[in-house]
Design a protein around this motif. Structure first.
Motif, PDB file in Angstrom:
ATOM      1  N   ALA A  35       0.857  -1.188   0.000  1.00 28.38           N
ATOM      2  CA  ALA A  35       0.000   0.000   0.000  1.00 28.38           C
ATOM      3  C   ALA A  35       0.890   1.234   0.000  1.00 28.38           C
ATOM      4  O   ALA A  35       2.023   1.203   0.491  1.00 28.38           O
ATOM      5  N   SER A  36       0.370   2.324  -0.526  1.00 27.45           N
ATOM      6  CA  SER A  36       1.164   3.547  -0.620  1.00 27.45           C
ATOM      7  C   SER A  36       1.661   4.012   0.748  1.00 27.45           C
ATOM      8  O   SER A  36       2.791   4.470   0.878  1.00 27.45           O
ATOM      9  N   MET A  42       8.323   2.722   4.647  1.00 29.67           N
ATOM     10  CA  MET A  42       9.553   1.949   4.463  1.00 29.67           C
ATOM     11  C   MET A  42      10.661   2.790   3.832  1.00 29.67           C
ATOM     12  O   MET A  42      11.818   2.719   4.247  1.00 29.67           O
ATOM     13  N   ILE A  43      10.303   3.592   2.837  1.00 25.18           N
ATOM     14  CA  ILE A  43      11.305   4.420   2.163  1.00 25.18           C
ATOM     15  C   ILE A  43      11.885   5.456   3.124  1.00 25.18           C
ATOM     16  O   ILE A  43      13.101   5.616   3.224  1.00 25.18           O
ATOM     17  N   SER A  92      -4.373   2.279  -1.159  1.00 22.89           N
ATOM     18  CA  SER A  92      -4.236   1.820  -2.540  1.00 22.89           C
ATOM     19  C   SER A  92      -2.855   1.212  -2.787  1.00 22.89           C
ATOM     20  O   SER A  92      -1.862   1.632  -2.205  1.00 22.89           O
ATOM     21  N   SER A  93      -2.835   0.203  -3.650  1.00 21.27           N
ATOM     22  CA  SER A  93      -1.556  -0.388  -4.045  1.00 21.27           C
ATOM     23  C   SER A  93      -0.791   0.624  -4.877  1.00 21.27           C
ATOM     24  O   SER A  93      -1.374   1.433  -5.590  1.00 21.27           O
ATOM     25  N   GLU A  98       5.217   4.920  -9.286  1.00 17.99           N
ATOM     26  CA  GLU A  98       5.040   5.729  -8.082  1.00 17.99           C
ATOM     27  C   GLU A  98       6.130   5.441  -7.053  1.00 17.99           C
ATOM     28  O   GLU A  98       6.637   6.360  -6.409  1.00 17.99           O
ATOM     29  N   VAL A  99       6.490   4.168  -6.900  1.00 15.84           N
ATOM     30  CA  VAL A  99       7.572   3.794  -5.987  1.00 15.84           C
ATOM     31  C   VAL A  99       8.874   4.455  -6.437  1.00 15.84           C
ATOM     32  O   VAL A  99       9.583   5.063  -5.638  1.00 15.84           O
TER      33      VAL A  99
END
Length: 109
Positions: A35-36, A42-43, A92-93, A98-99
């Motif tokens: 998920a966003s 995590m980032i 949302s995934s 986007e990642v």
């Protein structure tokens, strides 16, 4: 837990300069879905960014009491994510594009 480990491996690849490779990989092809809100946490955690919630840097679908609110607020404040939408859609995934954009903004902007 497995997807978090795989996601961290992709972040390690990025640190080695493989952003183009990350863009060309389908994150879902190896079962990695996130998920966003989780991707952003995590980032930012991987980069050791101190996160805090600020109401001026939030979205209408984010509450100060949400565990992820401080990550999203910090990312918006630092310009890692764009704040031109009313909603963030934390459930949302996230797509590989986007990642990659988030990672680029956090590591190189």
């Amino acid at each position: 837990v497995l997807f978090k480990q795989q996601f961290k491996l992709k972040l390690l690849e990025l640190e080695q300069g493989d952003l183009a490779e990350l863009l060309n990989q389908d994150l879902a092809e190896d079962g990695v879905t996130v998920a966003s809100k989780e991707a952003l946490k995590m980032i930012l955690s991987f980069k050791k960014v101190t996160a805090s919630f600020e109401k001026n840097y939030s979205f209408s679908d984010i509450s100060e009491n949400d565990w992820w609110s401080k990550y999203i607020s910090t990312a918006a404040k630092k310009g890692y994510i764009e704040k031109n939408n009313i909603n963030f859609y934390p459930e949302s995934s996230i797509t590989r594009k986007e990642v990659a954009k988030m990672i680029y903004n956090v590591f190189y902007k």
